[in-house]
Write a protein that holds these residues in place. Structure first.
Motif, PDB file in Angstrom:
ATOM      1  N   SER A  73       0.826  -1.219   0.000  1.00 22.64           N
ATOM      2  CA  SER A  73       0.000   0.000   0.000  1.00 22.64           C
ATOM      3  C   SER A  73       0.853   1.259   0.000  1.00 22.64           C
ATOM      4  O   SER A  73       0.421   2.321  -0.461  1.00 22.64           O
ATOM      5  CB  SER A  73      -0.926  -0.002   1.209  1.00 22.64           C
ATOM      6  OG  SER A  73      -0.175  -0.006   2.411  1.00 22.64           O
ATOM      7  N   GLN A  74       2.070   1.137   0.524  1.00 30.56           N
ATOM      8  CA  GLN A  74       2.957   2.294   0.589  1.00 30.56           C
ATOM      9  C   GLN A  74       4.084   2.214  -0.440  1.00 30.56           C
ATOM     10  O   GLN A  74       4.942   3.101  -0.477  1.00 30.56           O
ATOM     11  CB  GLN A  74       3.559   2.413   1.997  1.00 30.56           C
ATOM     12  CG  GLN A  74       2.514   2.623   3.076  1.00 30.56           C
ATOM     13  CD  GLN A  74       3.114   2.662   4.469  1.00 30.56           C
ATOM     14  OE1 GLN A  74       4.314   2.837   4.649  1.00 30.56           O
ATOM     15  NE2 GLN A  74       2.270   2.502   5.486  1.00 30.56           N
ATOM     16  N   SER A  75       4.104   1.159  -1.236  1.00 32.39           N
ATOM     17  CA  SER A  75       5.196   0.950  -2.203  1.00 32.39           C
ATOM     18  C   SER A  75       6.548   1.109  -1.521  1.00 32.39           C
ATOM     19  O   SER A  75       7.450   1.799  -2.011  1.00 32.39           O
ATOM     20  CB  SER A  75       5.085   1.929  -3.387  1.00 32.39           C
ATOM     21  OG  SER A  75       3.897   1.722  -4.093  1.00 32.39           O
ATOM     22  N   SER A  76       6.670   0.443  -0.375  1.00 37.18           N
ATOM     23  CA  SER A  76       7.890   0.612   0.408  1.00 37.18           C
ATOM     24  C   SER A  76       8.511  -0.735   0.759  1.00 37.18           C
ATOM     25  O   SER A  76       7.824  -1.777   0.791  1.00 37.18           O
ATOM     26  CB  SER A  76       7.611   1.403   1.674  1.00 37.18           C
ATOM     27  OG  SER A  76       6.809   0.643   2.580  1.00 37.18           O
ATOM     28  N   PHE A  77       9.787  -0.689   1.031  1.00 36.58           N
ATOM     29  CA  PHE A  77      10.547  -1.876   1.444  1.00 36.58           C
ATOM     30  C   PHE A  77      11.635  -1.386   2.373  1.00 36.58           C
ATOM     31  O   PHE A  77      12.802  -1.307   2.027  1.00 36.58           O
ATOM     32  CB  PHE A  77      11.117  -2.579   0.212  1.00 36.58           C
ATOM     33  CG  PHE A  77      11.746  -3.925   0.488  1.00 36.58           C
ATOM     34  CD1 PHE A  77      13.047  -4.202   0.099  1.00 36.58           C
ATOM     35  CD2 PHE A  77      11.032  -4.933   1.116  1.00 36.58           C
ATOM     36  CE1 PHE A  77      13.628  -5.443   0.319  1.00 36.58           C
ATOM     37  CE2 PHE A  77      11.594  -6.183   1.351  1.00 36.58           C
ATOM     38  CZ  PHE A  77      12.892  -6.430   0.953  1.00 36.58           C
ATOM     39  N   ASN A  78      11.255  -1.053   3.600  1.00 40.82           N
ATOM     40  CA  ASN A  78      12.181  -0.445   4.552  1.00 40.82           C
ATOM     41  C   ASN A  78      13.018  -1.499   5.266  1.00 40.82           C
ATOM     42  O   ASN A  78      12.515  -2.558   5.647  1.00 40.82           O
ATOM     43  CB  ASN A  78      11.421   0.390   5.565  1.00 40.82           C
ATOM     44  CG  ASN A  78      10.747   1.594   4.937  1.00 40.82           C
ATOM     45  OD1 ASN A  78      11.019   1.936   3.792  1.00 40.82           O
ATOM     46  ND2 ASN A  78       9.863   2.226   5.682  1.00 40.82           N
ATOM     47  N   LEU A  79      14.271  -1.154   5.468  1.00 38.88           N
ATOM     48  CA  LEU A  79      15.230  -2.040   6.126  1.00 38.88           C
ATOM     49  C   LEU A  79      15.327  -1.672   7.598  1.00 38.88           C
ATOM     50  O   LEU A  79      15.417  -0.476   7.932  1.00 38.88           O
ATOM     51  CB  LEU A  79      16.601  -1.895   5.450  1.00 38.88           C
ATOM     52  CG  LEU A  79      17.737  -2.762   5.979  1.00 38.88           C
ATOM     53  CD1 LEU A  79      17.522  -4.230   5.575  1.00 38.88           C
ATOM     54  CD2 LEU A  79      19.083  -2.273   5.439  1.00 38.88           C
ATOM     55  N   ARG A  80      15.373  -2.684   8.469  1.00 40.36           N
ATOM     56  CA  ARG A  80      15.420  -2.410   9.902  1.00 40.36           C
ATOM     57  C   ARG A  80      16.448  -3.300  10.583  1.00 40.36           C
ATOM     58  O   ARG A  80      16.774  -4.406  10.112  1.00 40.36           O
ATOM     59  CB  ARG A  80      14.055  -2.648  10.548  1.00 40.36           C
ATOM     60  CG  ARG A  80      12.947  -1.788   9.977  1.00 40.36           C
ATOM     61  CD  ARG A  80      11.724  -1.827  10.857  1.00 40.36           C
ATOM     62  NE  ARG A  80      11.117  -3.146  10.910  1.00 40.36           N
ATOM     63  CZ  ARG A  80       9.931  -3.454  10.413  1.00 40.36           C
ATOM     64  NH1 ARG A  80       9.245  -2.523   9.770  1.00 40.36           N
ATOM     65  NH2 ARG A  80       9.441  -4.661  10.528  1.00 40.36           N
ATOM     66  N   LYS A  81      16.930  -2.768  11.698  1.00 44.77           N
ATOM     67  CA  LYS A  81      17.783  -3.567  12.584  1.00 44.77           C
ATOM     68  C   LYS A  81      17.539  -3.095  13.999  1.00 44.77           C
ATOM     69  O   LYS A  81      17.552  -1.885  14.258  1.00 44.77           O
ATOM     70  CB  LYS A  81      19.262  -3.437  12.209  1.00 44.77           C
ATOM     71  CG  LYS A  81      20.157  -4.384  13.008  1.00 44.77           C
ATOM     72  CD  LYS A  81      21.570  -4.427  12.458  1.00 44.77           C
ATOM     73  CE  LYS A  81      22.392  -5.479  13.212  1.00 44.77           C
ATOM     74  NZ  LYS A  81      23.782  -5.603  12.695  1.00 44.77           N
ATOM     75  N   PRO A  82      17.296  -4.000  14.942  1.00 42.44           N
ATOM     76  CA  PRO A  82      16.922  -3.574  16.289  1.00 42.44           C
ATOM     77  C   PRO A  82      18.054  -2.893  17.058  1.00 42.44           C
ATOM     78  O   PRO A  82      17.801  -2.013  17.868  1.00 42.44           O
ATOM     79  CB  PRO A  82      16.529  -4.880  16.994  1.00 42.44           C
ATOM     80  CG  PRO A  82      16.627  -5.966  15.995  1.00 42.44           C
ATOM     81  CD  PRO A  82      17.208  -5.442  14.742  1.00 42.44           C
ATOM     82  N   SER A  83      19.301  -3.297  16.801  1.00 41.63           N
ATOM     83  CA  SER A  83      20.416  -2.741  17.553  1.00 41.63           C
ATOM     84  C   SER A  83      21.649  -2.734  16.648  1.00 41.63           C
ATOM     85  O   SER A  83      22.173  -3.791  16.297  1.00 41.63           O
ATOM     86  CB  SER A  83      20.678  -3.596  18.808  1.00 41.63           C
ATOM     87  OG  SER A  83      21.806  -3.130  19.509  1.00 41.63           O
ATOM     88  N   VAL A  84      22.116  -1.553  16.290  1.00 42.29           N
ATOM     89  CA  VAL A  84      23.221  -1.479  15.332  1.00 42.29           C
ATOM     90  C   VAL A  84      24.564  -1.597  16.040  1.00 42.29           C
ATOM     91  O   VAL A  84      24.721  -1.246  17.222  1.00 42.29           O
ATOM     92  CB  VAL A  84      23.186  -0.176  14.512  1.00 42.29           C
ATOM     93  CG1 VAL A  84      21.919  -0.109  13.690  1.00 42.29           C
ATOM     94  CG2 VAL A  84      23.343   1.051  15.396  1.00 42.29           C
TER      95      VAL A  84
END
Lengths: 115, 117
Positions: free
Chosen positions: A70-81
């Motif tokens: 719905s947002q045309s998104s593909f966000n990358l995440r990491k809980p603790s860098v």
């Protein structure tokens, strides 16, 4: 025209904090989605990819990404860098049925880790 | 495991000189491609090949030639180098045609840094 947008050129995060890198694509259908990481002076390493199915994708080095149609998104995440995560991150897409056979890359997000 | 091997890693050329960037893969991949990376531009596709004897243009093909006489090799030729071709060049390969959308991972070489003065 098909395009990939990474809105943040630079992001600074403290070590141990969470991270989210944004990626948006422009395409009429669902493309195939990738995140690559590039350390200074090095080539590109694939972190994760999405083709179909579960919209939350797990990758290497503790990264994950979520596809939101719905947002045309593909966000990358990491809980603790970690300090070793400092690098350039590229979102890329492949458009099935598109013209040239190759990936379209975003312009990259440079991640800086503060001690 | 060699993977995708690019040579040379660094090269300085004078304007008007010609040179060839070599790319070889030992994974028997059908698909190979060349990208260039410029600051603030991400990577852009120059040329690609879906098999021996088959090549096609990408987004930024001007000034570059390619050929694919074997499955393993995909050289990129600059016929008359220009300062605008100063860039980092990446070769990539994947197992089957249609690179990423065939469900394949695209593997990248470590890059070739080219400066044209």
């Amino acid at each position: 025209a098909q395009s990939v947008t990474q809105p943040d050129i630079h992001i600074t995060v403290s070590e141990g904090a969470s991270l989210e890198l944004r990626c948006n694509y422009s395409y009429g259908a669902t493309p195939y989605l990738f995140w690559y990481v590039q350390s200074p002076g090095q080539g590109l390493q694939l972190l994760l990819k999405y083709f179909s199915g579960d919209t939350l994708v797990q990758g290497i080095k503790g990264f994950e990404a979520e596809f939101k149609r719905s947002q045309s998104s593909f966000n990358l995440r990491k809980p603790s860098v970690h300090w070793s995560d400092a690098a350039e991150y590229f979102c890329a897409v492949d458009y099935p049925g598109g013209g040239a056979d190759g990936l379209t890359f975003g312009k990259g997000t440079h991640l800086i880790i503060q001690p | 495991n060699a993977g995708v091997t690019q040579t040379p890693k660094f090269q300085v050329l004078k304007t008007g000189q010609s040179m060839t960037l070599q790319c070889a893969q030992d994974m028997n991949h059908e698909y190979m491609s060349w990208y260039r990376q410029d600051p603030g531009m991400g990577l852009r596709l120059i040329h690609y090949s879906v098999g021996a004897g088959i090549t096609d243009q990408g987004e930024v093909p001007n000034g570059y030639n390619v050929s694919r006489s074997t499955t393993e090799d995909f050289p990129l030729r600059l016929l008359s180098a220009a300062p605008s071709q100063t860039s980092v060049y990446f070769c990539a390969s994947s197992p089957r045609r249609r690179g990423g959308s065939s469900g394949n991972t695209i593997y990248f070489g470590e890059g070739s840094w080219l400066t044209v003065v």
